[in-house]
Enzyme design. Structure first.
Site: not given
Ligand code: UDP
Length: 357
Positions: A204
Site C-alpha cells: 500500500h
Molecule cells: N492489517 C490488518 N488487515 C489487513 C492489512 C493489515 O489488520 O488487511 C494490520 C497489520 O496486521 C498491521 C497494521 O494493519 O497491524 C499495519 O497497517 P498498515 O500496513 O496499513 O500501515 P503501516 O504499518 O505500514 O503504517
C-alpha cells in the site's frame, strides 16, 4: 487530580496501537481519555472492524476528513482539532506513528501549548520523499514526551540533538508487540478459503502504488513466486483500485486477492503463513513476532534491527532481488533473536508515565 488525554487517531495501524494504550489508560486511575477519530481511514474494513474486535472505546468525535490531498487533509484536521482542544482543554495530546492525523494533532496541540506525547517516536527511514518521514520528524520535534519502541529509535533522536531539547525520551518498547501478545490467542480464521502453504503479502505504500513501473514489477515477481508458493494478498483499497485498472490483480490464479481483513484474521494469517512480503511498517514487525521471515518491498526500513538480524531482506521492487530473497528464506532456516521490541508491557509503561509526569 485526573489528567485528560486527548487521543488523535485516524488510520488502521493507529487503531491497533491505540487499542493497547487505551486499555492501559482505562486501568490508570489518574487518567481519562477522549478519543478523536479524524476519519482518515473510513471504510468499514479499514476502521469500524478494528473498533469492534479490538474493543476500542467509541470516539467522542469523528471528523470524517478523508480522500483529500496531503495539504487539504492536514489543514482541515488542524482546524477541527484546534477547536476541539480549546473546548476539551486536555492535559496531553497523544498521537501515534506517522500519518497526516499524527502531524495535525501534534501541530494543533503545540500551538496551544498543550504537551504532545508521541508513540512510536524516533523512527527514521532517512527518505525524505516519504510523507510518513516528514510527518514523524516534525511530530518528534514538537513532542514533549517521546515514546520510543527501540534503542535504535532513541539513538536516532540523540543524533538529531534531542538530548538538549525540552523533552522526555522513553524507550518503553513497541505497543504493536503488546497487541500481538494480547490478541494472539483470539486469532480468527478468515471466511475465505486459505491454502495449506502460502506467503502473506500486503502492498500500500505510495512509493509503490503511485509508480506504475514499480507496481507492475512487484506484481510480476509475485506472479513468478506464486508458481512455487500460493500468495494471500489482502489488498488495501488504494492499491486495489490501481491494480484493478491495469488488471494486475489477476496476474496469477495462485495469488488470492482479498478485501482488507480485520486484525484477528490478520494474526491468524500471520501465524499460519510460511513467509511475509510487504511494504508495511507494522507487518514487518508482526512477521518477526510470529517468527516468519519477511521480504520488504521497499528500499529502506525504519526497523533496521530486523535486517541486521537477517530475518528481513530489503528488495525494493526489484524482480531479481525479490526472487533471490524468496530463495534464501526457502532454502535456509531463519533464526529469530529474542526481545527486539520490549516485553509486551509498553502500553502500561506509557499510561504510567502519562499519569506521573
Ligand atoms: N492489517 C490488518 N488487515 C489487513 C492489512 C493489515 O489488520 O488487511 C494490520 C497489520 O496486521 C498491521 C497494521 O494493519 O497491524 C499495519 O497497517 P498498515 O500496513 O496499513 O500501515 P503501516 O504499518 O505500514 O503504517
Amino acid at each position: 487530580m485526573t489528567k485528560k488525554i486527548f487521543t488523535v487517531i485516524g488510520a488502521r495501524p493507529q487503531f491497533i496501537k491505540a487499542a493497547t494504550v487505551s486499555r492501559a489508560i482505562a486501568k490508570e486511575p489518574g487518567l481519562e481519555e477522549v478519543i478523536i477519530h479524524t476519519g482518515q481511514h473510513f471504510d468499514d474494513n479499514m476502521s469500524r472492524i478494528f473498533f469492534q474486535e479490538l474493543e476500542i472505546p467509541v470516539p467522542a468525535y469523528n471528523l470524517d476528513i478523508h480522500s483529500l490531498g496531503h495539504g487539504a487533509m492536514t489543514g482541515r484536521m488542524l482546524e477541527k482539532l484546534e477547536e476541539l482542544m480549546i473546548k476539551e482543554k486536555p492535559d496531553y495530546v497523544l498521537v501515534y506513528g506517522d500519518t497526516n492525523s499524527t502531524l495535525a494533532g501534534a501541530l494543533a496541540a503545540s500551538k496551544l501549548h498543550i504537551p504532545v506525547a508521541h508513540v512510536e517516536a524516533g523512527l527514521r527511514s532517512f527518505n525524505m520523499l516519504m510523507p510518513e518521514e516528514v510527518n514523524r520528524i516534525l511530530t518528534d520535534r514538537i513532542a514533549r514526551i517521546l515514546f520510543c519502541p527501540t534503542q535504535t529509535a532513541v539513538f536516532n533522536l540523540q543524533k538529531e540533538g534531542f538530548d538538549s531539547f525540552d523533552c522526555k525520551i522513553d524507550n518503553c518498547g513497541d505497543v504493536m508487540y503488546d497487541a500481538a501478545v494480547f490478541y494472539s490467542e483470539k486469532a480468527e480464521k478468515p471466511g475465505f478459503e486459505t491454502p495449506s502453504t502460502y506467503a502473506l503479502a500486503t502492498l500500500h505504500r505510495a512509493e509503490n502504488t503511485d509508480s506504475p513501473a514499480r507496481l507492475t514489477e512487484i506484481f510480476k515477481a509475485l506472479g513468478q513466486l506464486a508458481q512455487t508458493m500460493k500468495i494471500v494478498l489482502p489488498l488495501h483499497p488504494r492499491t486495489r483500485i490501481i491494480a484493478q485498472k491495469s488488471g494486475l490483480d489477476k496476474i496469477s490464479p495462485n495469488i488470492i486477492v482479498t478485501e482488507p481483513v480485520g486484525y484477528l484474521n490478520m494474526i491468524w494469517l500471520l501465524k499460519n503463513c510460511s513467509m511475509v512480503m510487504t511494504d508495511s511498517g507494522g507487518l514487518q514487525k508482526e512477521a518477526y513476532f510470529f517468527q516468519k521471515p519477511c521480504i520488504t518491498l521497499r528500499n529502506e526500513t525504519e526497523w533496521t534491527e530486523l535486517t541486521t538480524a537477517g530475518v528481513n531482506i530489503l528488495t525494493g521492487s526489484n524482480n531479481e532481488k525479490i526472487l533471490s530473497a524468496f530463495k534464501t528464506f526457502q532454502e535456509n532456516t531463519t533464526t529469530f533473536p529474542e526481545g527486539l521490541y520490549g516485553d509486551g508491557n509498553a502500553a502500561e509503561k506509557i499510561a504510567g508515565i502519562l499519569a506521573a509526569y
